[in-house]
Design a protein around this motif. Structure first.
Motif, PDB file in Angstrom:
ATOM      1  N   GLY A  24     -54.889 131.777 -56.594  1.00 31.30           N
ATOM      2  CA  GLY A  24     -53.683 132.353 -57.145  1.00 31.30           C
ATOM      3  C   GLY A  24     -53.753 132.347 -58.657  1.00 31.30           C
ATOM      4  O   GLY A  24     -54.395 131.482 -59.264  1.00 31.30           O
ATOM      5  N   ASP A  25     -53.060 133.274 -59.283  1.00 30.69           N
ATOM      6  CA  ASP A  25     -53.141 133.419 -60.734  1.00 30.69           C
ATOM      7  C   ASP A  25     -52.667 132.161 -61.470  1.00 30.69           C
ATOM      8  O   ASP A  25     -53.178 131.845 -62.542  1.00 30.69           O
ATOM      9  N   THR A  26     -51.696 131.463 -60.906  1.00 30.59           N
ATOM     10  CA  THR A  26     -51.124 130.311 -61.605  1.00 30.59           C
ATOM     11  C   THR A  26     -52.045 129.090 -61.610  1.00 30.59           C
ATOM     12  O   THR A  26     -51.802 128.154 -62.370  1.00 30.59           O
ATOM     13  N   VAL A  27     -53.085 129.101 -60.788  1.00 36.14           N
ATOM     14  CA  VAL A  27     -53.963 127.925 -60.709  1.00 36.14           C
ATOM     15  C   VAL A  27     -55.407 128.219 -61.104  1.00 36.14           C
ATOM     16  O   VAL A  27     -56.232 127.300 -61.165  1.00 36.14           O
ATOM     17  N   LYS A  28     -55.721 129.470 -61.384  1.00 37.17           N
ATOM     18  CA  LYS A  28     -57.089 129.835 -61.764  1.00 37.17           C
ATOM     19  C   LYS A  28     -57.548 129.038 -62.978  1.00 37.17           C
ATOM     20  O   LYS A  28     -56.821 128.899 -63.953  1.00 37.17           O
ATOM     21  N   GLY A  29     -58.767 128.508 -62.885  1.00 36.59           N
ATOM     22  CA  GLY A  29     -59.313 127.737 -63.981  1.00 36.59           C
ATOM     23  C   GLY A  29     -58.904 126.274 -63.982  1.00 36.59           C
ATOM     24  O   GLY A  29     -59.462 125.475 -64.742  1.00 36.59           O
ATOM     25  N   GLY A  86     -49.473 131.092 -51.616  1.00 35.04           N
ATOM     26  CA  GLY A  86     -50.896 130.795 -51.497  1.00 35.04           C
ATOM     27  C   GLY A  86     -51.441 130.217 -52.793  1.00 35.04           C
ATOM     28  O   GLY A  86     -51.135 130.720 -53.870  1.00 35.04           O
ATOM     29  N   VAL A  87     -52.216 129.170 -52.685  1.00 34.62           N
ATOM     30  CA  VAL A  87     -52.832 128.528 -53.845  1.00 34.62           C
ATOM     31  C   VAL A  87     -54.297 128.928 -53.955  1.00 34.62           C
ATOM     32  O   VAL A  87     -54.743 129.404 -54.996  1.00 34.62           O
ATOM     33  N   ALA A  88     -55.040 128.731 -52.887  1.00 36.79           N
ATOM     34  CA  ALA A  88     -56.471 129.068 -52.877  1.00 36.79           C
ATOM     35  C   ALA A  88     -56.965 129.095 -51.444  1.00 36.79           C
ATOM     36  O   ALA A  88     -56.438 128.379 -50.588  1.00 36.79           O
ATOM     37  N   VAL A  89     -57.963 129.937 -51.202  1.00 37.99           N
ATOM     38  CA  VAL A  89     -58.592 130.000 -49.890  1.00 37.99           C
ATOM     39  C   VAL A  89     -60.097 130.078 -50.055  1.00 37.99           C
ATOM     40  O   VAL A  89     -60.609 130.469 -51.116  1.00 37.99           O
ATOM     41  N   ILE A  90     -60.798 129.699 -48.987  1.00 35.26           N
ATOM     42  CA  ILE A  90     -62.244 129.839 -48.932  1.00 35.26           C
ATOM     43  C   ILE A  90     -62.590 130.471 -47.598  1.00 35.26           C
ATOM     44  O   ILE A  90     -62.086 130.063 -46.545  1.00 35.26           O
ATOM     45  N   SER A 116     -54.653 140.019 -47.976  1.00 32.28           N
ATOM     46  CA  SER A 116     -53.347 139.364 -47.883  1.00 32.28           C
ATOM     47  C   SER A 116     -53.489 137.861 -47.681  1.00 32.28           C
ATOM     48  O   SER A 116     -52.648 137.235 -47.029  1.00 32.28           O
ATOM     49  N   TRP A 117     -54.501 137.280 -48.266  1.00 31.52           N
ATOM     50  CA  TRP A 117     -54.804 135.862 -48.075  1.00 31.52           C
ATOM     51  C   TRP A 117     -53.644 134.970 -48.501  1.00 31.52           C
ATOM     52  O   TRP A 117     -53.500 133.852 -48.022  1.00 31.52           O
ATOM     53  N   TYR A 118     -52.827 135.456 -49.425  1.00 26.49           N
ATOM     54  CA  TYR A 118     -51.763 134.647 -50.017  1.00 26.49           C
ATOM     55  C   TYR A 118     -50.514 134.587 -49.140  1.00 26.49           C
ATOM     56  O   TYR A 118     -49.563 133.869 -49.442  1.00 26.49           O
ATOM     57  N   ASP A 119     -50.494 135.385 -48.080  1.00 28.50           N
ATOM     58  CA  ASP A 119     -49.309 135.503 -47.237  1.00 28.50           C
ATOM     59  C   ASP A 119     -49.380 134.498 -46.090  1.00 28.50           C
ATOM     60  O   ASP A 119     -50.227 134.619 -45.206  1.00 28.50           O
TER      61      ASP A 119
END
Length: 124
Positions: A59-64, A46-50, A104-107
């Motif tokens: 996701g932590d790797t893409v925040k900011g 998961g990268v991002a959801v709205i 569990s948005w990232y799943d």
């Protein structure tokens, strides 16, 4: 619901890309929508959801660096990707699920609707 991504391509590290996802119906009331990515020989992540309430989760790797947004009038979802890194190289997928995003948005198993994917390649 059908989803079609566009906007992928090749860019140098530090550059930017904007992905778009066009949906066949309105997404603003009933769906959690977002972006996932999958690199070769890796699991889809998961990268991002709205969500229905416009709350965004990253996701932590893409925040900011990445920003998810949507245009309800156009049934469209976007992902603005800045400060791209080589490790962002992946196939990016637009996805949707009925209801709230949840913990569990990232799943990816909870998302029933998927686009065909668009390739993003970041060279260092």
């Amino acid at each position: 619901i059908q989803l079609v991504e566009s906007g992928g391509g090749s860019v140098q590290a530090g550059g930017s890309l904007r992905l778009s996802c066009e949906a066949s119906e309105s997404l603003d009331r009933d769906y959690c929508v977002g972006w996932f990515r999958q690199a070769p020989e890796k699991e889809r992540e998961g990268v991002a959801v709205i969500g229905i309430d416009d709350r965004t989760i990253y996701g932590d790797t893409v925040k900011g660096r990445f920003t998810i947004s949507r245009d309800n009038a156009k049934n469209a979802l976007f992902l603005q990707m800045n400060s791209l890194k080589s490790e962002d190289t992946s196939t990016y997928y637009c996805a949707a699920k009925w209801g709230v995003c949840g913990g569990s948005w990232y799943d990816p198993q909870w998302f029933a609707y998927w686009g065909q994917g668009t390739q993003v390649t970041v060279s260092s």
